[in-house]
Design a protein around this motif. Structure first.
Motif, PDB file in Angstrom:
ATOM      1  N   SER A 833       0.832  -1.202   0.000  1.00  0.00           N
ATOM      2  CA  SER A 833       0.000   0.000   0.000  1.00  0.00           C
ATOM      3  C   SER A 833       0.865   1.249   0.000  1.00  0.00           C
ATOM      4  O   SER A 833       0.601   2.214  -0.734  1.00  0.00           O
ATOM      5  CB  SER A 833      -0.922  -0.012   1.225  1.00  0.00           C
ATOM      6  N   THR A 837       0.917   3.773  -3.179  1.00  0.00           N
ATOM      7  CA  THR A 837       0.444   5.130  -2.886  1.00  0.00           C
ATOM      8  C   THR A 837       1.476   6.167  -3.309  1.00  0.00           C
ATOM      9  O   THR A 837       1.145   7.178  -3.942  1.00  0.00           O
ATOM     10  CB  THR A 837       0.146   5.273  -1.384  1.00  0.00           C
ATOM     11  N   GLN A 861      -5.478 -10.132  -2.755  1.00  0.00           N
ATOM     12  CA  GLN A 861      -4.880  -9.044  -1.976  1.00  0.00           C
ATOM     13  C   GLN A 861      -4.700  -7.784  -2.824  1.00  0.00           C
ATOM     14  O   GLN A 861      -4.956  -6.672  -2.370  1.00  0.00           O
ATOM     15  CB  GLN A 861      -3.534  -9.487  -1.402  1.00  0.00           C
ATOM     16  N   LYS A 864      -8.038  -6.183  -3.479  1.00  0.00           N
ATOM     17  CA  LYS A 864      -8.493  -5.484  -2.277  1.00  0.00           C
ATOM     18  C   LYS A 864      -7.774  -4.139  -2.124  1.00  0.00           C
ATOM     19  O   LYS A 864      -8.385  -3.114  -1.795  1.00  0.00           O
ATOM     20  CB  LYS A 864      -8.244  -6.365  -1.050  1.00  0.00           C
ATOM     21  N   LEU A 865      -6.461  -4.131  -2.401  1.00  0.00           N
ATOM     22  CA  LEU A 865      -5.689  -2.894  -2.307  1.00  0.00           C
ATOM     23  C   LEU A 865      -6.154  -1.892  -3.358  1.00  0.00           C
ATOM     24  O   LEU A 865      -6.290  -0.693  -3.072  1.00  0.00           O
ATOM     25  CB  LEU A 865      -4.193  -3.186  -2.489  1.00  0.00           C
ATOM     26  N   LYS A 867      -9.114  -1.599  -4.690  1.00  0.00           N
ATOM     27  CA  LYS A 867     -10.398  -1.036  -4.279  1.00  0.00           C
ATOM     28  C   LYS A 867     -10.200   0.016  -3.201  1.00  0.00           C
ATOM     29  O   LYS A 867     -10.834   1.081  -3.217  1.00  0.00           O
ATOM     30  CB  LYS A 867     -11.306  -2.162  -3.785  1.00  0.00           C
ATOM     31  N   LYS A 868      -9.297  -0.265  -2.272  1.00  0.00           N
ATOM     32  CA  LYS A 868      -9.026   0.669  -1.170  1.00  0.00           C
ATOM     33  C   LYS A 868      -8.495   2.006  -1.689  1.00  0.00           C
ATOM     34  O   LYS A 868      -8.851   3.075  -1.173  1.00  0.00           O
ATOM     35  CB  LYS A 868      -8.022   0.032  -0.214  1.00  0.00           C
ATOM     36  N   LEU A 869      -7.646   1.955  -2.750  1.00  0.00           N
ATOM     37  CA  LEU A 869      -7.032   3.177  -3.254  1.00  0.00           C
ATOM     38  C   LEU A 869      -7.891   3.895  -4.289  1.00  0.00           C
ATOM     39  O   LEU A 869      -7.517   4.953  -4.786  1.00  0.00           O
ATOM     40  CB  LEU A 869      -5.662   2.853  -3.858  1.00  0.00           C
ATOM     41  N   GLY A 870      -9.034   3.321  -4.637  1.00  0.00           N
ATOM     42  CA  GLY A 870      -9.953   4.029  -5.525  1.00  0.00           C
ATOM     43  C   GLY A 870      -9.912   3.607  -6.971  1.00  0.00           C
ATOM     44  O   GLY A 870     -10.433   4.314  -7.845  1.00  0.00           O
TER      45      GLY A 870
END
Length: 894
Positions: A833, A837, A861, A864-865, A867-870
């Motif tokens: 992440s 980022t 994984q 999922k990452l 989706k988390k970052l947009g």
């Protein structure tokens, strides 16, 4: 500008010819005929408001009236009409235009204005423009000939680019005679839009292109050019003939293209750094073209020479010697085999003189022996009409075998009409042939040196973990203070303080503006001392007897001060004199060097190294390089000079600690990289005494700049701003920084820390190991084209690479692709992440508008990452992958 449109331009399904004509001898007629000759691949739309039909095709009054989509327009009208026509093409959705019309910048101000209007119209619609004032373009892979060239080229794997249409047609003539083919033939003309960088980028991605050859008069965007050339030259040879080497040639090139030629030595430095082979003559250029078209490049410099006469063999050996090479030594096994074939009085050395009365069959058997010998990297065959040799019969005998030889083989059949037929035999068979031994050796040397330069540029450096200790803040304050005081030249003591901040050894220097102050400072320094004139307006102190050495008494100082000031006033009456510098007298140097740098308006900072002292401009034993420098580049910069032989130890001069000198050059490069305000920097002399370096004289000129560091460089530098600290979810610290060329070993260890599943997730392939080429590609990156951040655990030599994240920028510089790999032991710790980022943040700073990536469905994984970052996540239809896309507006990262 759009790379997609450039692809459509080179692979059109439909072409509109604006200005088409049936009038014999007209440009429009020639283009129509050439296009129709290969029109089975694309639809042709003649556009001419005064014609209803041309060559049996319906003619359209305007490009907007043509049917369906038009990929490419060829414009052959008076240039005054072109801006309006480009606008019309844009409204029609045309991807690109080839403008053959002349009358642009080469004619003066009005022509330049018209070119600016053409470019403005093209940018409005994203149209790519080739020309104006060009011959046109040819793509033999799809039988496209959108030019008015008098002859079509044969198909082949060489791409030829030229700013001169006349050079294009000359190369075409020679190529047809020599049976040399081309994949692409491009007349770039004035390069109002598409330039050398665009074409190198495009051609580098085409499988049909094996090498790129260019005739060049100037470069429009040198940083883009360097970026493209450095990327492509590692996989495909690039050769250039750059005109304008002399002052007269530079003026001629300027009037021909409307662009002033830059200093020639800087082009040499740029081409060498980019991995480009530069040749100096048209004949030399075509000799390289022929070699590349018909042979593989030589992998070594061990050349075996076979000749039927002694003289030509000697000439070949002399030509090799002038290039710093010698014919390869023959092994005992090769000598024994040749003894069985040749007369007793054969040369028994290389060149292998088989003698003029030896039968052709013995010549052919000698070729077989030498071609199979392990000491042979390449084979030069020489024949002259000597003795009873039938040169054509020998050529016909050799052809079948030469076509199966695995090493590069080339021939020099020397003579006139008696050997012309033999050379034609070789040409028809696709075998390299020249008319002199010297030309053959020169072509061999050029392509061998190209390979050596690429090998040097891609050498994997040893990891040292040694960081330069510099004091950037001190240097920044010095420059800011001088700029605030509106100074354009630093006084010598200030210049030395600047150098000292970057770890460059200097001697203590004081400035005295009166005779009394000079005496006082001399007594403080301790006798003997040196006085030197201090003035920004006097570039060479010796021009006005402005140096007084070995002053041992107060009277010596007083006398020297008066003489120096009087001499300066006499020889430079308008110069501003600050006073004199007072320095301790140094012991006599073993060697005096010069290290300098200057900021060229086109090439940016350039580093100079060579023999220093008063006569440096007479001997001109110097080399030039472009920052940023690493240790290997610095070593090569030193090694290009004659003084390097002395530095390695000569008679009573002990060898120099070369890494110390390399380090100094790297520091100068870093100083010029960090401060675009520095216009000129001179250290002359840099004294070498018993291996100790001391800068005893220094000049630095500065000026305000609108270009921030490091954008004033033409080669991207290491982006220090991306370094940061991170922490795993369980509190363990790690260090994030851009990848370096010396990270090869770390990357190998990281690869082996990945499970077979993780490897497949990253590479979409079950790789077992990273090849050397992959290591080079993954560690030696162009920071203008790629962001690659690594996460390091531990300290210095014990560091381990826990993860790597990359964002690879597409040629249009608005889109990019990401990839991420984390060691299995460190997965789920937040490292991925952090890396992604920071990469996304760097991409936003670079102006990237869209970032995408392909992720396997089982890589939960990563999904999922994302989706988390947009990222927007979409399943790829019919596949087992997901496509992740994030737009620039979605990069909500601080």
């Amino acid at each position: 500008m759009s790379t997609h449109n450039l692809n459509r331009l080179w692979n059109p399904k439909s072409v509109a010819i604006i200005g088409a004509s049936e009038k014999q001898g007209s440009v429009g007629c020639a283009i129509m005929k050439n296009l129709l000759a290969g029109s089975d691949r694309c639809e042709i739309f003649p556009v001419n408001p005064w014609q209803k039909e041309l060559f049996g095709l319906p003619c359209f009054a305007r490009v907007q009236e043509t049917r369906g989509t038009v990929d490419m327009a060829v414009i052959a009208t008076p240039i005054q009409m072109v801006p309006e026509l480009v606008d019309a093409c844009g409204k029609k959705g045309v991807a690109g235009a080839v403008i053959v019309s002349s009358g642009g910048r080469e004619t003066g101000t009005r022509g330049k204005e018209l070119e600016e209007q053409i470019l403005a119209a093209a940018r409005k619609y994203g149209i790519r423009i080739i020309g104006p004032n060009c011959l046109g373009i040819i793509n033999t892979t799809i039988s496209l000939n959108a030019s008015f060239a008098h002859l079509p080229p044969l198909p082949g794997n060489i791409a030829f680019l030229s700013q001169s249409g006349a050079v294009c047609t000359s190369v075409l003539d020679l190529a047809l005679r020599k049976k040399v083919g081309f994949s692409h033939f491009v007349s770039l003309g004035s390069m109002v839009d598409v330039d050398f960088a665009d074409m190198i980028d495009y051609l580098g991605s085409q499988r049909s292109v094996g090498s790129i050859v260019m005739y060049m008069e100037n470069i429009t965007n040198i940083r883009n050019f360097m970026s493209a050339a450095r990327a492509v030259s590692r996989i495909k040879p690039i050769i250039v003939l750059k005109s304008g080497r002399s002052r007269a040639g530079a003026r001629a090139a300027a009037s021909h293209t409307g662009a002033m030629a830059e200093e020639d030595a800087l082009y040499d430095a740029a081409f060498q750094r980019a991995g480009i082979l530069r040749v100096t003559e048209f004949e030399e250029l075509f000799d390289c073209i022929e070699f590349l078209a018909k042979q593989q490049r030589p992998k070594g410099n061990s050349l075996s020479i076979i000749t039927n006469a002694g003289g030509p063999g000697v000439m070949a050996a002399d030509a090799l010697a002038s290039c710093g090479m010698e014919p390869t030594g023959l092994s005992p096994e090769t000598l024994d085999r040749l003894d069985e074939l040749l007369p007793e009085n054969w040369s028994r050395s290389n060149p292998i003189d088989i003698l003029g009365d030896t039968p052709a069959s013995a010549y052919a058997e000698t070729v077989k022996v030498c071609a199979a010998a392990p000491e042979t990297d390449a084979l030069l065959l020489i024949c002259s009409p000597a003795g009873t040799m039938d040169t054509r019969a020998l050529a016909e005998l050799l052809v079948p075998h030469l076509q199966t030889v695995t090493c590069p083989v080339f021939t020099a059949w020397i003579g006139g009409d008696n050997v012309a037929e033999a050379r034609q035999v070789f040409n028809q068979a696709g075998i390299v042939t020249y008319d002199s031994a010297e030309r053959a050796v020169r072509a061999f040397k050029n392509l061998y040196e190209y390979g050596k330069n690429i090998e040097r540029l891609t050498q994997i450096p040893i990891r040292t973990d040694t960081k330069l200790i510099i004091h950037r803040e001190i240097a920044e304050n010095i420059i800011k203070s001088a700029m605030a005081e509106k100074k354009d030249c630093l006084l010598e003591n200030t210049a030395k303080a600047l150098l000292d901040a970057y770890g460059i050894p200097v001697n203590e220097t004081k400035i005295a503006d009166t005779e009394e102050t000079a005496l006082e400072m001399a007594e403080q320094t301790g006798f003997p001392v040196v006085l030197k004139i201090c003035s920004k307006d006097i570039p060479h102190k010796s021009d006005c007897s402005g140096v007084a050495l070995d002053l041992r008494t107060a009277r010596d100082v007083e006398t020297a001060f008066r003489k120096i000031m009087a001499g300066a006033g006499e020889h430079f009456p308008s110069a501003h004199i600050t006073g004199v510098t007072v320095q301790a007298m140094q012991d006599r140097a073993d060697v005096e060097l010069i290290i300098g740098a200057r900021k060229d308006p086109h090439f940016g900072p350039v580093i100079l190294f060579g023999m220093g002292g008063v006569l440096t401009e007479v001997f001109k034993d110097i080399s030039m390089g472009l920052p940023p420098l690493n240790r290997m580049l610095a070593a090569h910069l030193i090694g290009q000079t004659k003084i390097a032989a002395v530095l390695n130890g000569f008679r009573n001069i002990r060898p120099m600690d070369m890494p110390l000198l390399e380090d100094l050059l790297i520091r100068i490069g870093r100083l010029m990289t960090d401060f675009p305000e520095i216009e000129t920097l001179d250290i002359n002399p840099l004294m070498v005494r018993d291996g100790v370096l001391t800068a005893v004289d220094a000049r630095v000129f500065i000026a305000p700049t609108q270009v921030p560091a490091p954008m004033h460089l033409i080669i991207s530098s290491y982006p220090w701003q991306y370094e940061s600290q991170g922490e795993t979810v369980d509190g363990q610290p790690f260090f994030i920084r851009p990848i370096r060329p010396s990270d090869a070993d770390l990357l190998i260890d990281h690869f082996h820390s990945l499970s077979s599943r993780s490897i497949y997730m990253r590479f979409f392939s079950p790789l077992k190991q990273l090849s050397r080429d992959m290591l080079i590609r993954l560690t030696q990156i162009d920071y203008d084209r790629e962001i690659a951040l690594v996460a390091l655990m531990g300290k210095e030599q014990n560091q381990k690479m826990a993860g790597v994240c990359r964002i690879i920028v597409f040629p249009d510089k608005t889109q990019a692709e990401f990839a991420l790999a984390i060691s299995d032991d460190w997965q789920g710790k937040g490292i991925g992440s952090s890396l992604l980022t920071r990469c996304l943040k760097a991409a936003r700073q670079m102006g990237i508008k869209r970032i995408m990536g392909c992720v396997l469905a089982e890589n939960t994984q990563m999904l999922k990452l994302g989706k988390k970052l947009g990222f927007a996540i979409t399943r790829v239809p019919g596949g087992g992958e997901y496509e992740l896309i994030i737009e620039n507006d979605g990069l909500d990262i601080e």
